[in-house]
Design an enzyme around this catalytic site. Structure first.
Site, PDB file in Angstrom:
ATOM      1  CE1 TYR A  54      -9.952  -0.603   9.081  1.00  0.00           C
ATOM      2  CE2 TYR A  54     -10.409   0.590   7.417  1.00  0.00           C
ATOM      3  CZ  TYR A  54      -9.818  -0.176   7.896  1.00  0.00           C
ATOM      4  OH  TYR A  54      -8.920  -0.933   7.144  1.00  0.00           O
ATOM      5  CD1 TRP A  55     -10.110   4.592   8.055  1.00  0.00           C
ATOM      6  CD2 TRP A  55      -9.073   5.910   9.621  1.00  0.00           C
ATOM      7  NE1 TRP A  55      -8.950   4.210   8.080  1.00  0.00           N
ATOM      8  CE2 TRP A  55      -7.992   4.913   8.640  1.00  0.00           C
ATOM      9  CE3 TRP A  55      -8.544   7.068  10.431  1.00  0.00           C
ATOM     10  CZ2 TRP A  55      -6.805   5.192   8.856  1.00  0.00           C
ATOM     11  CZ3 TRP A  55      -6.992   7.105  10.380  1.00  0.00           C
ATOM     12  CH2 TRP A  55      -6.068   6.164   9.608  1.00  0.00           C
ATOM     13  NE  ARG A  67     -12.765  -4.155   7.047  1.00  0.00           N
ATOM     14  CZ  ARG A  67     -11.716  -3.461   6.323  1.00  0.00           C
ATOM     15  NH1 ARG A  67     -10.713  -3.386   7.015  1.00  0.00           N
ATOM     16  NH2 ARG A  67     -11.427  -3.316   5.101  1.00  0.00           N
ATOM     17  CD1 TRP A 105      -3.373   0.341   0.620  1.00  0.00           C
ATOM     18  CD2 TRP A 105      -2.866  -1.818   0.794  1.00  0.00           C
ATOM     19  NE1 TRP A 105      -4.346  -0.354   0.587  1.00  0.00           N
ATOM     20  CE2 TRP A 105      -4.149  -1.853   0.522  1.00  0.00           C
ATOM     21  CE3 TRP A 105      -1.849  -3.039   0.942  1.00  0.00           C
ATOM     22  CZ2 TRP A 105      -4.628  -2.961   0.536  1.00  0.00           C
ATOM     23  CZ3 TRP A 105      -2.712  -4.147   0.585  1.00  0.00           C
ATOM     24  CH2 TRP A 105      -3.889  -4.131   0.537  1.00  0.00           C
ATOM     25  CB  SER A 106       0.527   4.367  -1.873  1.00  0.00           C
ATOM     26  OG  SER A 106       0.998   5.614  -2.018  1.00  0.00           O
ATOM     27  CD1 TRP A 107      -1.613   5.319   3.631  1.00  0.00           C
ATOM     28  CD2 TRP A 107      -1.926   7.283   4.395  1.00  0.00           C
ATOM     29  NE1 TRP A 107      -3.025   5.157   4.599  1.00  0.00           N
ATOM     30  CE2 TRP A 107      -2.811   6.609   4.870  1.00  0.00           C
ATOM     31  CE3 TRP A 107      -1.570   8.637   4.680  1.00  0.00           C
ATOM     32  CZ2 TRP A 107      -3.631   7.248   6.128  1.00  0.00           C
ATOM     33  CZ3 TRP A 107      -2.387   9.220   5.754  1.00  0.00           C
ATOM     34  CH2 TRP A 107      -3.464   8.464   6.356  1.00  0.00           C
ATOM     35  CE1 TYR A 139      -7.475  -5.767   0.266  1.00  0.00           C
ATOM     36  CE2 TYR A 139      -7.518  -5.239  -2.114  1.00  0.00           C
ATOM     37  CZ  TYR A 139      -7.572  -4.971  -0.713  1.00  0.00           C
ATOM     38  OH  TYR A 139      -8.224  -3.711  -0.280  1.00  0.00           O
ATOM     39  CG  ASP A 167     -10.204   2.857   3.672  1.00  0.00           C
ATOM     40  OD1 ASP A 167      -9.283   3.746   3.323  1.00  0.00           O
ATOM     41  OD2 ASP A 167      -9.945   1.868   3.741  1.00  0.00           O
ATOM     42  CD  GLU A 194      -6.074  -2.377  10.312  1.00  0.00           C
ATOM     43  OE1 GLU A 194      -6.617  -3.578  10.603  1.00  0.00           O
ATOM     44  OE2 GLU A 194      -6.576  -1.966   9.186  1.00  0.00           O
TER      45      GLU A 194
HETATM   46  C1  GLC Z   1      -7.146   0.887   4.995  1.00  0.00           C
HETATM   47  C2  GLC Z   1      -6.956   2.208   5.497  1.00  0.00           C
HETATM   48  C3  GLC Z   1      -5.505   2.639   4.686  1.00  0.00           C
HETATM   49  C4  GLC Z   1      -4.363   1.837   4.661  1.00  0.00           C
HETATM   50  C5  GLC Z   1      -4.737   0.377   4.118  1.00  0.00           C
HETATM   51  C6  GLC Z   1      -3.571  -0.577   4.390  1.00  0.00           C
HETATM   52  O1  GLC Z   1      -7.748   0.872   3.986  1.00  0.00           O
HETATM   53  O2  GLC Z   1      -7.986   2.755   5.699  1.00  0.00           O
HETATM   54  O3  GLC Z   1      -5.409   3.917   5.464  1.00  0.00           O
HETATM   55  O4  GLC Z   1      -3.469   2.313   3.790  1.00  0.00           O
HETATM   56  O5  GLC Z   1      -5.997  -0.189   4.925  1.00  0.00           O
HETATM   57  O6  GLC Z   1      -3.196  -0.734   5.335  1.00  0.00           O
END
Ligand code: GLC
Length: 448
Positions: free
Chosen positions: A366-367, A210, A33-35, A83, A175, A410
């Site tokens: 989650y968020w 989720r 995953w990017s960030w 996935y 998300d 997480e």
């Molecule tokens: C979820 C998180 C996201 C993260 C990804 C992989 O989608 O919301 O921020 O990059 O998981 O960890």
């Protein structure tokens, strides 16, 4: 105690290393995953700089010709069924030297320049060989980081406001944050999509944590419309269902420009354009995403022109910008200290992802309430940038305490601090290394 935390963090990073990249979590997120790669590199820099560089390079090797850095780079060794939504769903055509279906077509917050600089800083202090390698990596990465910024600043400035828009909630990294609820309400939810395509997250994680099915149907629908137009960004504001300016995404975009100014100075490029761009983005955030009445930053839905009514954690991330007016920085600190969020001084915990006093606050989902280490790490940086040293130190120790007591989860329950989600999560482990080791003021806070 801290030595135990250091050791357990390195074990997580060892376990989650997959050939040439880090996975966020083996079961739930078995690709790159990017960030996550940015946060992870910041911690890897202390224990394995070679892997930190490798991870960042693997990500940028998957950069699209238009400069976008995909939000997921798919590992061909991982089965399609492991996935969802996987390579077949995204159906990205071949590009450059990469085979078809190698990535998604979305992006995530561009924290990579910040990560590259942090890895460079650490590696250069580790003797001549590391310093030489670091210099070479910086030269390879600089033009690619610039292309990433150019893509976001040129192709994604959907309304010509100087801010980048996200075209999917997944692009924010947050998300299912309530920050997207009002914009998502206008996106059609085709529940048949959940019959055509099976969610896999519910097989590997607790449904109570989720996103809801209705959200998921909208997520899939948005990907399909973007995909079916070839992931093109022309006329986004007119034709795409979700086009939103996020304060955190744009603050990270501006912080990346500030950091690129430092990188440019090392590789012999001109730092001034980066400083100037950072200034323009900061001004645009400060003017367009500021709700004067509540004195908070909000996301703006470009389809309706409205600011989101939700007070979410993304509104605090502009604190990382040294150019943010001091009254707005003070307002962010006031919001963080208020009963809506709460600082460790009163709660004993890092800051939750959403307003504790809102009827939509959800301790598990989650968020929409839980505590996440990565955004708290950004908030602490912001506190250092604006001179809130006592609060920054409190937040640092609260994060370390939480991870020591609960593990490298997480995310965490915002009342009890219990660990939830994936139990061995890469960015939690990586950032705990940084929190244990680094108490310096970030480079972006200093003049070039
Ligand atoms: C979820 C998180 C996201 C993260 C990804 C992989 O989608 O919301 O921020 O990059 O998981 O960890």
């Amino acid at each position: 105690m801290s030595a135990d935390l250091w050791n357990s963090a390195t074990v997580v990073l060892e376990t989650n290393w997959a050939h040439d990249h880090m996975v966020p979590s083996r079961r739930l997120y078995p690709h790159q995953w990017s960030w996550d790669a940015a946060f992870t590199a910041i911690g890897l820099a202390y224990v394995n700089p070679t892997r930190a560089w490798r991870d960042l390079r693997s990500l940028f090797e998957a950069q699209w010709p238009d400069g976008r850095v995909p939000h997921i780079v798919f590992d061909p060794r991982t089965a399609e069924g492991d996935y969802f939504p996987g390579p077949a769903f995204w159906d990205v055509p071949a590009y450059g030297r990469r085979a078809a279906r190698g990535s998604t077509g979305l992006v995530q917050p561009p924290l990579h320049a910040v990560a590259v600089w942090e890895v460079y800083r650490r590696a250069s202090a580790h003797g001549a060989d590391c310093a030489h390698e670091a210099g070479e990596q910086l030269k390879w990465l600089y033009p690619r980081l610039v292309a990433q910024q150019d893509y976001l600043s040129l192709h994604r400035d959907a309304a010509g406001t100087g801010l980048a828009s996200i075209v999917h909630p997944w692009e924010s990294g947050l998300d299912n944050s309530p920050s997207w609820d009002s914009a998502m309400a206008g996106v059609p939810a085709d529940m048949n999509l959940l019959v055509r395509f099976q969610r896999r997250d519910l097989e590997v994680a607790d449904a109570a944590h989720r996103p809801l099915d209705i959200d998921y149907a909208r997520y899939l629908g948005l990907v399909l419309t973007y995909r079916d137009r070839g992931y093109s960004d022309t006329d986004l504001a007119e034709r795409h269902g979700f086009v939103v300016e996020c304060p955190a995404f744009n603050a990270i975009l501006a912080a990346a420009e500030l950091t690129l100014a430092h990188i440019a100075a090392v590789v012999g490029a001109d730092p001034r354009r980066h400083v100037e761009r950072a200034r323009c983005i900061t001004t645009a955030i400060s003017q367009r995403l500021w709700d004067a009445e509540s004195r908070t930053f909000r996301s703006r839905d470009l389809r309706t022109g409205q600011l989101s009514p939700a007070r979410a954690i993304n509104g605090m991330v502009p604190l990382i910008l040294p150019g943010l007016p001091e009254d707005q920085a003070a307002a962010i600190m006031a919001e963080a200290a208020s009963p809506r969020f709460g600082l460790p001084e009163t709660t004993g915990l890092p800051v939750p992802s959403f307003d504790r006093t809102s009827p939509d606050f959800d301790t598990l989902r989650y968020w929409r309430g839980p505590i996440w280490i990565n955004v708290n790490w950004l908030l602490r940086r912001g506190m250092l940038v604006h001179g809130y040293r006592v609060e920054a130190e409190d937040l640092r120790t609260a994060m370390i305490r939480l991870i020591e007591e609960s593990g490298h989860y997480e995310y965490f329950h915002p009342k009890s601090g219990e660990g939830i989600g994936a139990p061995t999560f890469s960015w939690t482990a990586a950032l705990s290394l940084d929190l244990l080791a680094d108490q310096a003021v970030p480079a972006s806070a200093r003049a070039t």
